[in-house]
Scaffold this active site. Structure first.
Site, PDB file in Angstrom:
ATOM      1  N   GLU A  18       0.815  -1.221   0.000  1.00  0.00           N
ATOM      2  CA  GLU A  18       0.000   0.000   0.000  1.00  0.00           C
ATOM      3  C   GLU A  18       0.849   1.273   0.000  1.00  0.00           C
ATOM      4  OE1 GLU A  18      -4.065  -1.760   2.045  1.00  0.00           O
ATOM      5  OE2 GLU A  18      -2.435  -1.154   3.367  1.00  0.00           O
ATOM      6  N   GLY A  29     -12.582  -4.310   1.479  1.00  0.00           N
ATOM      7  CA  GLY A  29     -13.641  -5.144   0.926  1.00  0.00           C
ATOM      8  C   GLY A  29     -14.910  -4.308   0.782  1.00  0.00           C
ATOM      9  N   MET A  40      -9.348  -3.269   8.126  1.00  0.00           N
ATOM     10  CA  MET A  40      -8.865  -3.710   9.427  1.00  0.00           C
ATOM     11  C   MET A  40      -8.039  -2.667  10.199  1.00  0.00           C
ATOM     12  SD  MET A  40      -7.913  -7.629   8.244  1.00  0.00           S
ATOM     13  CE  MET A  40      -7.578  -8.221   9.896  1.00  0.00           C
ATOM     14  N   GLU A  41      -8.040  -1.409   9.728  1.00  0.00           N
ATOM     15  CA  GLU A  41      -7.212  -0.404  10.407  1.00  0.00           C
ATOM     16  C   GLU A  41      -7.895   0.962  10.597  1.00  0.00           C
ATOM     17  OE1 GLU A  41      -6.106  -1.860   7.468  1.00  0.00           O
ATOM     18  OE2 GLU A  41      -4.983  -3.484   8.400  1.00  0.00           O
ATOM     19  N   ASP A  95     -11.902  -6.436  -3.082  1.00  0.00           N
ATOM     20  CA  ASP A  95     -12.718  -7.663  -3.025  1.00  0.00           C
ATOM     21  C   ASP A  95     -14.118  -7.303  -2.544  1.00  0.00           C
ATOM     22  OD1 ASP A  95     -12.913  -8.258   0.108  1.00  0.00           O
ATOM     23  OD2 ASP A  95     -10.920  -7.509  -0.314  1.00  0.00           O
TER      24      ASP A  95
END
Ligand code: SAH
Length: 230
Positions: A12, A78, A172-173, A196
């Site tokens: 990233e 996602g 997730m962050e 995704d």
């Protein structure tokens, strides 16, 4: 002005490091921080490693140790909103932690006492992002991001997060970075390109599109810097 650019994974921030070419590497707290300069802006760049704890440590370090005055997060996510497809860019308006659950005490999901379910991103940065995306011909949509320490790859879980938090994307962050920036009064913004659909094929899709989607997000960050240096 000193600006932090943060990702969760190496992929990233790589497009940014490749763009800046020269940078100083500083090792700190089991991580590497990269100092670069771009047209008068001082940049401090890092990937945190995955998850809310790592992301909180990195965001705090970027601000407290390296003196970041604004923080831009760049990465992949996602999709929860069916209108979002792989490669689409989302800028978060607010973020929540979908895996916080003290509902046994009557609290809403995502709520922590003395806190709130959602943390808002900086309106000015969101506004600049729209202007920049338009000028670059990039499609950028605003959305709510739900964060948790889980890779979501299940339709039932996905629908639960979407309906509980009205969220458009999951990762997730982001929400942990939001809590840190909010507490330390540092304007911040979270950009995510879809990798995704958070469904049963999410793992395959993520592996296939991580690099290309991370590049989309990094492209927008670079365009943001051109605007912020003014
Ligand atoms: N393949 C990696 C793990 C990736 S975890 C490995 O084996 O090391 C997924 C990362 O991308 C996290 O940083 C998260 O923020 C983001 N992400 C993308 N799609 C996601 C999804 N469906 N659910 C949760 N996080 C997702």
């Amino acid at each position: 002005m000193k600006i932090a650019i943060m990702g969760a994974m190496y992929e990233e921030i790589t497009p940014l490091l490749e763009f800046f070419k020269t940078y100083e590497t500083i090792e700190y707290a089991n991580n590497r921080y990269y100092k670069a300069s771009y047209q008068g802006l001082e940049l401090i760049i890092a990937y945190s490693k995955i998850g809310k704890v790592n992301a909180s440590l990195t965001a705090s370090t970027l601000i407290e140790k390296f003196g970041a005055e604004k923080l831009l997060f760049s990465g992949v996510a996602g999709a929860l909103n069916p209108a979002l497809k792989v490669g689409d860019l989302v800028v978060a308006t607010r973020l929540a932690q979908h895996d916080v659950d003290i509902s046994a005490f009557g609290h809403p999901f995502g709520y922590i006492p003395e806190g709130c379910v959602y943390v808002q991103t900086d309106e000015t940065l969101v506004h600049i992002a729209h202007r920049v995306a338009k000028a670059q011909g990039l499609k950028l949509v605003e959305g709510i991001i739900a964060t948790g320490d889980q890779f979501i790859c299940d339709s039932t879980k996905k629908e639960w997060i979407r309906s509980t938090f009205q969220a458009d994307a999951t990762e997730m962050e982001g929400a942990s970075v939001a809590v840190v920036c909010d507490a330390l009064h540092v304007p911040f913004c979270v950009f995510r390109a879809i990798s995704d659909a958070a469904d049963m094929d999410a793992g395959f899709s993520f592996d296939e599109f991580l690099v290309s989607s991370a590049q989309e997000s990094a492209k927008l960050i670079l365009a943001m810097l051109d605007e912020l240096k003014r």
